[in-house]
Every structure is written in structure tokens, then in C-alpha cells.
Design an enzyme around this catalytic site. Structure first.
Site, short mmCIF file in Angstrom:
data_model
loop_
_atom_site.label_atom_id
_atom_site.label_comp_id
_atom_site.label_asym_id
_atom_site.label_seq_id
_atom_site.Cartn_x
_atom_site.Cartn_y
_atom_site.Cartn_z
N ASP A 1 0.86 -1.20 0.00
CA ASP A 1 0.00 0.00 0.00
C ASP A 1 0.89 1.24 0.00
O ASP A 1 1.08 1.89 1.01
CB ASP A 1 -0.90 -0.03 1.24
N LYS B 1 0.34 3.74 -2.11
CA LYS B 1 -0.47 4.83 -2.67
C LYS B 1 0.38 5.66 -3.63
O LYS B 1 0.50 6.88 -3.50
CB LYS B 1 -1.07 5.70 -1.57
N ALA C 1 1.72 7.95 -6.33
CA ALA C 1 1.05 9.13 -6.89
C ALA C 1 2.07 10.02 -7.58
O ALA C 1 2.19 11.21 -7.26
CB ALA C 1 0.32 9.89 -5.79
N THR D 1 8.50 7.68 -12.49
CA THR D 1 8.83 7.44 -11.08
C THR D 1 7.98 6.31 -10.52
O THR D 1 8.49 5.45 -9.78
CB THR D 1 8.65 8.74 -10.26
N GLY E 1 -10.88 0.70 6.85
CA GLY E 1 -11.70 1.56 7.70
C GLY E 1 -12.56 0.77 8.67
O GLY E 1 -13.32 1.36 9.43
N ALA F 1 -10.96 0.44 13.96
CA ALA F 1 -10.48 1.69 14.56
C ALA F 1 -11.10 2.95 13.93
O ALA F 1 -11.35 3.93 14.61
CB ALA F 1 -8.96 1.77 14.46
N GLN F 2 -11.37 2.91 12.63
CA GLN F 2 -11.96 4.09 11.98
C GLN F 2 -13.50 4.07 12.01
O GLN F 2 -14.16 4.97 11.50
CB GLN F 2 -11.49 4.20 10.53
N GLY G 1 -15.76 1.61 10.77
CA GLY G 1 -16.51 0.75 9.85
C GLY G 1 -16.83 -0.61 10.47
O GLY G 1 -16.11 -1.09 11.34
N ALA H 1 -17.61 -4.66 9.79
CA ALA H 1 -17.27 -5.68 8.80
C ALA H 1 -18.50 -6.16 8.00
O ALA H 1 -18.50 -6.10 6.76
CB ALA H 1 -16.59 -6.86 9.48
P1 XMP Z 1 -6.64 0.77 10.50
O1 XMP Z 1 -5.65 0.71 11.61
O2 XMP Z 1 -7.39 2.07 10.43
O3 XMP Z 1 -5.72 0.68 9.19
O4 XMP Z 1 -7.56 -0.42 10.44
C1 XMP Z 1 -6.19 0.89 7.88
C2 XMP Z 1 -5.10 0.67 6.90
O5 XMP Z 1 -5.59 0.93 5.60
C3 XMP Z 1 -4.96 2.10 5.08
N1 XMP Z 1 -6.03 2.92 4.61
C4 XMP Z 1 -6.27 3.19 3.36
N2 XMP Z 1 -5.63 2.81 2.26
N3 XMP Z 1 -7.19 4.02 1.00
C5 XMP Z 1 -6.10 3.23 1.08
O6 XMP Z 1 -5.51 2.92 0.05
C6 XMP Z 1 -7.88 4.41 2.07
O7 XMP Z 1 -8.91 5.06 1.98
C7 XMP Z 1 -7.39 3.97 3.30
N4 XMP Z 1 -7.84 4.17 4.53
C8 XMP Z 1 -6.98 3.49 5.33
C9 XMP Z 1 -4.22 2.77 6.20
O8 XMP Z 1 -3.10 3.45 5.71
C10 XMP Z 1 -3.89 1.60 7.05
O9 XMP Z 1 -2.76 0.91 6.53
#
Ligand code: XMP
Length: 215
Positions: free
Chosen positions: A64, A66, A68, A73, A170, A173-174, A176, A178
Site C-alpha cells: 500500500d 499509494k 502518486a 517514477t 476503515g 479503529a476508523q 466501519g 465488517a
Molecule cells: P486501520 O488501523 O485504520 O488501518 O484499520 C487501515 C489501513 O488501511 C490504510 N487505509 C487506506 N488505504 N485508502 C487506502 O488505500 C484508504 O482510503 C485507506 N484508509 C486506510 C491505512 O493506511 C492503514 O494501513
């Protein structure tokens, strides 16, 4: 025990230390489909951690990053990461089709279509329509949609070509849930802190795995 084939759970292994990462990966592997590594682990333990995780668990690894950047590169970074054994790379789509294509030419790619954090409403969500269109044109392995907004997952799924997987960070912890996000159309849930920062990561992974059954 090999449940990995029917699992829809991806572990986001966001720790720094190699030993801790390997320990958590090993004890949760039975319940996972794949392991996602992000910058914290790569910075803390080096790129070789990808190879080691694969050796220890036999599971696919998603990097992951990301990505950009400009196509050249993105290509330079992705080639080293695929060489290290990553099975999938997550790339941002907002930088444009050429940048994403540069990654897709080297290996399986997952495009960020909408992010899970509150700030995603500022710039990413308004661009989601275009990012869905891009994904439908390029047909990557999958896209990222927010488990924190199941209604957005359902919407994105409804607009997305069949066969493109929906991966949703998400959960936990965020905020969401399952089952809710899987019912909305996610193929996989991505969970970090609720597993690796819990007192018993194996138990937490098992509980989440069981929640995903029969949805
Ligand atoms: P947690 O601890 O919040 O970790 O369960 C979530 C993991 O997912 C990544 N993350 C994302 N990656 N788009 C992504 O590509 C997203 O919207 C997104 N939200 C969370 C975060 O960096 C962590 O590794």
C-alpha cells in the site's frame, strides 16, 4: 489449518519492527486472505520484509504505497516493489491514467477510488466518478473504497465493472463494521489497529474472520 482461500480479511500490518510484524503475521495468517504492508513497516524494516512475510505465511502481500507520481517514477518504484515479491500495489488514480498504467504494466494494481478518512470528502470524493470511470477503462485487479461509508461502497460497486474487486479499509479503529460493508458489496475488508494493536491479535483476527462468514 488453511482458511486463507475463503477468507475476505486483509491485515494492515502497520508496525515498524520486523520481529513484531513477523510474529503478528504468523499468528493471524490462518484467518487472512492477504497481508497489506504500508510505509511504516517498509521504513521500519526495509523492503525485504515483503519476501519474509510471504515465506512465513505463504499469503499474498499488498504493498500500500499509494503511488502518486509521474509514470516514470511510479515505474521505478513499482518495479523494485514487485521484484521484492509484492503481489499487488495500491496506486492513486487522481494523478492520471498514464501514471496508473505504468504500475499496471508491471503487475497487479489496486486503484484508490475513495478514501476512508474524513478529509477524503474534501478532494477525493468529488473525483470519485472519474476514478470509477478510469478503473472501468483500465480494469485493474481492484479498487479501494471506504468501509467507513458503506453507502459509498454500495454506490461504487454499482458503477464498477464486474470482476474488479472492492477492497475496503476503515473497519474497526476508523468505525466501519465488517458485515455492513461486506453486505454493501465489498469483496475484502482491510483491518489494521483492531488486530495488530489488540491484546490478542490471533483472537481478534479470528473474531473478524467469523464475522465475515456467510455474509
Ligand atoms: P486501520 O488501523 O485504520 O488501518 O484499520 C487501515 C489501513 O488501511 C490504510 N487505509 C487506506 N488505504 N485508502 C487506502 O488505500 C484508504 O482510503 C485507506 N484508509 C486506510 C491505512 O493506511 C492503514 O494501513
Amino acid at each position: 489449518m488453511d482458511r486463507s482461500k475463503d477468507s475476505r480479511l486483509i491485515l494492515a500490518l502497520d508496525v515498524y519492527e520486523r520481529e513484531r510484524a513477523l510474529e503478528i503475521a504468523e499468528c493471524t495468517a490462518d484467518y487472512l486472505w492477504a497481508i497489506k504492508v504500508n510505509w511504516p513497516l517498509i521504513i521500519g524494516s526495509g523492503l525485504d520484509i515483503i519476501t519474509e512475510l510471504k515465506q512465513v505465511t505463504g499469503l499474498p502481500v499488498i504493498a500500500d504505497l499509494k503511488l502518486a507520481d509521474i509514470p516514470n517514477t511510479n515505474r521505478l518504484i513499482a518495479s523494485k516493489v514487485f521484484e521484492a515479491g509484492a503481489d499487488y500495489i495500491i496506486a492513486h488514480g487522481f494523478v492520471g491514467r498514464d501514471s496508473v498504467k505504468a504500475v499496471m504494466e508491471l503487475g497487479k494494481t489496486i486503484i484508490v477510488v475513495e478514501m476512508s478518512h474524513p478529509g477524503a470528502m474534501e478532494f477525493i470524493q468529488p473525483a470519485t466518478e472519474g476514478l470509477i470511470e478510469m478503473a472501468n477503462g483500465l480494469e485493474p485487479f481492484g479498487i479501494i473504497a471506504p468501509a467507513t461509508r458503506p453507502e459509498r461502497v454500495a454506490y461504487i460497486r454499482s458503477k464498477l465493472k464486474d470482476g474488479i474487486k472492492v477492497l475496503t479499509p476503515g473497519v474497526g479503529a476508523q468505525g466501519g463494521k465488517a458485515r455492513e460493508v461486506l453486505k454493501a458489496g465489498a469483496d475484502y475488508i482491510i483491518v489494521g489497529r483492531s488486530i495488530y494493536a489488540s491484546e490478542n491479535p490471533r483472537e481478534s483476527a479470528r473474531t473478524l474472520y467469523e464475522e465475515t462468514l456467510g455474509v
